[in-house]
Design an enzyme around this catalytic site. Structure first.
Site, PDB file in Angstrom:
ATOM      1  N   GLU A   1      58.069 -49.491  36.274  1.00 30.46           N
ATOM      2  CA  GLU A   1      58.391 -48.181  36.709  1.00 30.46           C
ATOM      3  C   GLU A   1      60.151 -48.026  36.856  1.00 30.46           C
ATOM      4  O   GLU A   1      60.553 -47.109  36.871  1.00 30.46           O
ATOM      5  CB  GLU A   1      57.651 -47.580  37.945  1.00 30.46           C
ATOM      6  CG  GLU A   1      57.889 -48.532  39.313  1.00 30.46           C
ATOM      7  CD  GLU A   1      56.970 -49.764  39.459  1.00 30.46           C
ATOM      8  OE1 GLU A   1      56.708 -50.379  38.434  1.00 30.46           O
ATOM      9  OE2 GLU A   1      56.848 -50.202  40.672  1.00 30.46           O
TER      10      GLU A   1
ATOM     11  N   SER B   1      55.998 -60.848  40.143  1.00 27.40           N
ATOM     12  CA  SER B   1      56.179 -61.812  41.274  1.00 27.40           C
ATOM     13  C   SER B   1      54.854 -62.694  41.399  1.00 27.40           C
ATOM     14  O   SER B   1      53.622 -62.013  41.034  1.00 27.40           O
ATOM     15  CB  SER B   1      56.430 -61.125  42.320  1.00 27.40           C
ATOM     16  OG  SER B   1      55.739 -60.247  42.684  1.00 27.40           O
TER      17      SER B   1
ATOM     18  N   CYS C   1      63.622 -65.260  35.091  1.00 25.98           N
ATOM     19  CA  CYS C   1      62.595 -66.334  35.679  1.00 25.98           C
ATOM     20  C   CYS C   1      62.775 -67.305  35.150  1.00 25.98           C
ATOM     21  O   CYS C   1      62.319 -68.642  35.600  1.00 25.98           O
ATOM     22  CB  CYS C   1      61.184 -65.613  35.016  1.00 25.98           C
ATOM     23  SG  CYS C   1      61.087 -65.996  33.149  1.00 25.98           S
TER      24      CYS C   1
ATOM     25  N   GLU D   1      62.006 -67.208  46.270  1.00 27.11           N
ATOM     26  CA  GLU D   1      62.876 -66.765  45.053  1.00 27.11           C
ATOM     27  C   GLU D   1      63.546 -65.732  45.462  1.00 27.11           C
ATOM     28  O   GLU D   1      63.353 -64.703  46.074  1.00 27.11           O
ATOM     29  CB  GLU D   1      61.801 -66.287  44.042  1.00 27.11           C
ATOM     30  CG  GLU D   1      62.269 -65.713  42.744  1.00 27.11           C
ATOM     31  CD  GLU D   1      61.291 -65.079  41.802  1.00 27.11           C
ATOM     32  OE1 GLU D   1      60.324 -64.515  42.368  1.00 27.11           O
ATOM     33  OE2 GLU D   1      61.390 -65.347  40.615  1.00 27.11           O
TER      34      GLU D   1
HETATM   35  P1  NAD Z   1      56.820 -57.321  40.716  1.00 25.92           P
HETATM   36  O1  NAD Z   1      55.862 -58.171  40.813  1.00 25.92           O
HETATM   37  O2  NAD Z   1      57.292 -56.628  41.854  1.00 25.92           O
HETATM   38  O3  NAD Z   1      56.007 -55.980  39.453  1.00 25.92           O
HETATM   39  C1  NAD Z   1      55.475 -56.484  38.318  1.00 25.92           C
HETATM   40  C2  NAD Z   1      54.494 -55.625  37.976  1.00 25.92           C
HETATM   41  O4  NAD Z   1      53.713 -55.279  39.012  1.00 25.92           O
HETATM   42  C3  NAD Z   1      55.087 -54.081  37.736  1.00 25.92           C
HETATM   43  O5  NAD Z   1      54.658 -53.521  36.744  1.00 25.92           O
HETATM   44  C4  NAD Z   1      54.654 -53.188  39.133  1.00 25.92           C
HETATM   45  O6  NAD Z   1      54.535 -52.009  38.948  1.00 25.92           O
HETATM   46  C5  NAD Z   1      53.642 -54.089  39.595  1.00 25.92           C
HETATM   47  N1  NAD Z   1      53.238 -54.158  40.587  1.00 25.92           N
HETATM   48  C6  NAD Z   1      54.307 -54.318  42.098  1.00 25.92           C
HETATM   49  N2  NAD Z   1      53.778 -54.533  42.865  1.00 25.92           N
HETATM   50  C7  NAD Z   1      52.410 -54.234  42.921  1.00 25.92           C
HETATM   51  C8  NAD Z   1      51.325 -54.372  44.099  1.00 25.92           C
HETATM   52  N3  NAD Z   1      51.536 -54.573  45.041  1.00 25.92           N
HETATM   53  N4  NAD Z   1      50.061 -54.110  43.466  1.00 25.92           N
HETATM   54  C9  NAD Z   1      49.683 -53.940  42.091  1.00 25.92           C
HETATM   55  N5  NAD Z   1      50.897 -54.012  41.075  1.00 25.92           N
HETATM   56  C10 NAD Z   1      52.009 -54.017  41.585  1.00 25.92           C
HETATM   57  O7  NAD Z   1      57.821 -57.789  39.620  1.00 25.92           O
HETATM   58  P2  NAD Z   1      59.409 -57.507  39.389  1.00 25.92           P
HETATM   59  O8  NAD Z   1      60.228 -57.246  40.527  1.00 25.92           O
HETATM   60  O9  NAD Z   1      59.328 -56.304  38.630  1.00 25.92           O
HETATM   61  O10 NAD Z   1      59.955 -58.728  38.399  1.00 25.92           O
HETATM   62  C11 NAD Z   1      60.408 -59.541  38.888  1.00 25.92           C
HETATM   63  C12 NAD Z   1      59.205 -60.755  39.096  1.00 25.92           C
HETATM   64  O11 NAD Z   1      58.695 -61.172  38.038  1.00 25.92           O
HETATM   65  C13 NAD Z   1      60.274 -62.251  39.678  1.00 25.92           C
HETATM   66  O12 NAD Z   1      59.127 -62.735  40.565  1.00 25.92           O
HETATM   67  C14 NAD Z   1      60.240 -62.973  38.285  1.00 25.92           C
HETATM   68  O13 NAD Z   1      60.393 -64.379  38.564  1.00 25.92           O
HETATM   69  C15 NAD Z   1      59.015 -62.606  37.498  1.00 25.92           C
HETATM   70  N6  NAD Z   1      59.092 -63.045  36.225  1.00 25.92           N
HETATM   71  C16 NAD Z   1      58.396 -63.913  35.753  1.00 25.92           C
HETATM   72  C17 NAD Z   1      58.244 -64.302  34.325  1.00 25.92           C
HETATM   73  C18 NAD Z   1      57.729 -65.400  33.838  1.00 25.92           C
HETATM   74  O14 NAD Z   1      57.591 -65.593  32.627  1.00 25.92           O
HETATM   75  N7  NAD Z   1      57.014 -66.163  34.533  1.00 25.92           N
HETATM   76  C19 NAD Z   1      59.174 -63.493  33.573  1.00 25.92           C
HETATM   77  C20 NAD Z   1      59.826 -62.333  33.934  1.00 25.92           C
HETATM   78  C21 NAD Z   1      59.670 -62.213  35.233  1.00 25.92           C
END
Ligand code: NAD
Length: 490
Positions: free
Chosen positions: A184, A234, A289, A390
């Site tokens: 979002e 995450s 990441c 992180e």
């Molecule tokens: P996030 O976990 O906050 O959000 C990811 C997705 O989950 C989003 O679409 C969000 O709307 C949804 N979401 C968030 N909180 C939620 C909840 N409580 N319940 C259900 N859905 C929820 O992650 P972010 O801040 O958007 O991205 C950064 C994170 O992504 C970092 O931890 C990074 O390391 C990770 N990441 C990992 C990789 C990989 O290949 N392992 C690649 C890119 C990013």
């Protein structure tokens, strides 16, 4: 030069049509460097998910019946359209995310790479099964890989074009239909990419887009008509998604967070190593990441890094990614900036030495940007919060190990294991690191160990929940199931 991308209310794309979310609540999205409004995104509703899943489910039987090479032709068309609109996609990425144009070029290029890899899906190496004749008298055996139905793709904010395209091209090339939920915080790249998908005249319902936040995610993981989920974000959310998918009988691959360590040996090429470390840790303002966020100086290397890194970090040019010469943009939001500042404060309180302090960095022309300058801690111990959590910002932690054994122990003690690198001119050190380190993506004199579209992408331990990784061959396996027929003709 770069037109502002503005969508007053980002719509969903369901069954081949642009539709409004059932949830009237919309949240404004702004450019993280300039503060300019880019539009508003709906928070989404369970009924949005339901409508999209029904459209995808309806489209599935006819789509899976289309020959694989004909399905792939839609992707060839999409690839051409992405190339034709490359500059605009890059500009949208920089506007909504804040990364530099060069970094956005990488983001969109990697998305195209995955479309190209999926174009090759009909090729035997990716999707074909196998056969063996005469397994008993007059009996033959053959196996095929079949699509499974509707898949959900859930993305984080840090690669707005690329991450959903780790999945979507493979899912549809293998005969499934999909529902994508972008972050979002960055809904616009997918909005534009779905316009391009629409132009390819894919049958309605093959690809669907639902905007929103946690309610949409939870609607997806609980939905009984979704066969599987590809998630990136995450670790706490990845773990939640993995658990719910397990409980509801879905296939799942959930890529989580990272704390990536590099070991620097004193036999490394110093100039190249330091430049590479800075690039890795500060690129995308540390919101990658694969970013190295902890560097272990082994033996004499620690002192050399302590001496060289501050000067190299001083050359990072913080600003708006659209402006020439800028090498690092802002972080995504005011809230995330506050989180990073709190982590830096905690590092100081816990006794790490703040060698370079980016907390007060401003960029004069853009007073509303979410700025943090490059930040460097020395004397970081494994038990400190900055070494354990992180941070996902432009903060680099310098640690010390007596030898490569201790460096490996430090890495292995951490619960996350996405990527890791070693800097050395010794083949023996490099080989040892590659063999023994428990991360799944390993760099030798490379600070962003990013597998290309043909190789598996994903971490280990707490950085990955599931079995089959993203990209290429493993992705095809994830999106198909094996069926074996034992055949006798009387
Ligand atoms: P996030 O976990 O906050 O959000 C990811 C997705 O989950 C989003 O679409 C969000 O709307 C949804 N979401 C968030 N909180 C939620 C909840 N409580 N319940 C259900 N859905 C929820 O992650 P972010 O801040 O958007 O991205 C950064 C994170 O992504 C970092 O931890 C990074 O390391 C990770 N990441 C990992 C990789 C990989 O290949 N392992 C690649 C890119 C990013």
């Amino acid at each position: 030069m770069h037109e502002r991308y503005f969508v007053e209310r980002v719509p969903n794309y369901v069954g081949g049509r642009w539709t409004a979310s059932a949830n009237p609540e919309h949240v404004p999205v702004t450019n993280p460097a300039t503060g300019e409004p880019l539009g508003a995104v709906p928070m989404g509703a369970a009924s949005d998910v339901n409508d999209a899943v029904q459209a995808a489910r309806t489209a599935f039987p006819a789509w899976r019946d289309i020959p694989a090479q004909t399905r792939a032709r839609f992707l060839f068309d999409l690839r051409d359209r992405m190339e034709q609109n490359f500059a605009e996609l890059v500009s949208i990425c920089t506007q909504e995310h804040g990364k530099t144009l060069e970094e956005s070029r990488g983001d969109v290029r990697r998305a195209i790479d995955n479309v190209e890899a999926a174009c090759g899906m009909p090729a035997a190496m990716l999707a074909a099964g196998g056969a063996l004749e005469q397994i008993a008298g007059g009996v033959d055996c053959h196996s095929v890989r079949q699509p499974m139905g509707v898949f959900a793709v859930i993305a984080p904010y840090n690669f707005p074009s690329m991450v959903p395209f780790w999945f979507l091209p493979y899912a549809i090339a293998s005969g499934n239909t999909v529902v994508v939920k972008p972050s979002e915080q960055v809904p616009f790249s997918q909005h534009r990419l779905f316009q391009l998908l629409h132009e390819t005249r894919l049958p309605p319902g093959v690809v669907n887009l639902v905007n929103g936040a946690r309610e949409v995610v939870n609607g997806m993981v609980e939905h009984r008509d979704i066969a599987g989920v590809s998630f990136v974000g995450s670790s706490p959310v990845a773990s939640h998604v993995y658990e719910r998918c397990g409980a509801t009988g879905k296939r799942v691959q959930a890529l989580g967070g990272a704390k990536n360590f590099a070991a620097v040996m004193d036999d490394c090429d110093w100039e190249k190593t330091v430049a590479n470390l800075v690039d890795s840790a500060m690129g995308c303002a540390g919101q990658r990441c694969l970013a190295l966020s902890a560097v272990i100086g082994v033996g004499q290397a620690y002192g050399e890094l302590r001496r060289r890194l501050p000067e190299a970090l001083g050359k990072v040019n913080v600003g708006y990614g659209m402006d020439p010469g800028v090498t690092m943009g802002p972080v995504i939001s005011a809230r995330h900036r506050e989180r990073i500042l709190a982590a830096i404060d905690r590092g100081q309180r816990e006794g790490a030495t703040l060698l370079v302090d980016g907390r007060t960095r401003k960029v004069g022309a853009y007073p509303r940007g979410h700025w943090i300058g490059p930040t460097l801690f020395a004397g970081v111990l494994p038990e400190m919060t900055v070494a354990r959590e992180e941070i996902f910002g432009p903060v680099l932690c310098l640690m010390q190990a007596a030898d490569i054994d201790e460096a490996l122990r430090m890495v292995h003690a951490h619960p996350l294991a996405n990527a890791s690198s070693v800097y050395t001119s010794s083949g023996a050190h490099a080989r040892r690191w590659c063999r023994e380190v428990d991360a799944s993506m390993v760099g030798v004199n490379i600070g962003v160990a990013a597998p290309m579209a043909f190789f598996g992408f994903g971490g280990a331990k707490g950085s990955f929940f599931g079995d089959l990784k993203a990209h290429g061959r493993e992705q095809v396996q994830f999106y198909t199931q094996n069926k074996t027929s034992i055949v006798r003709w009387w």
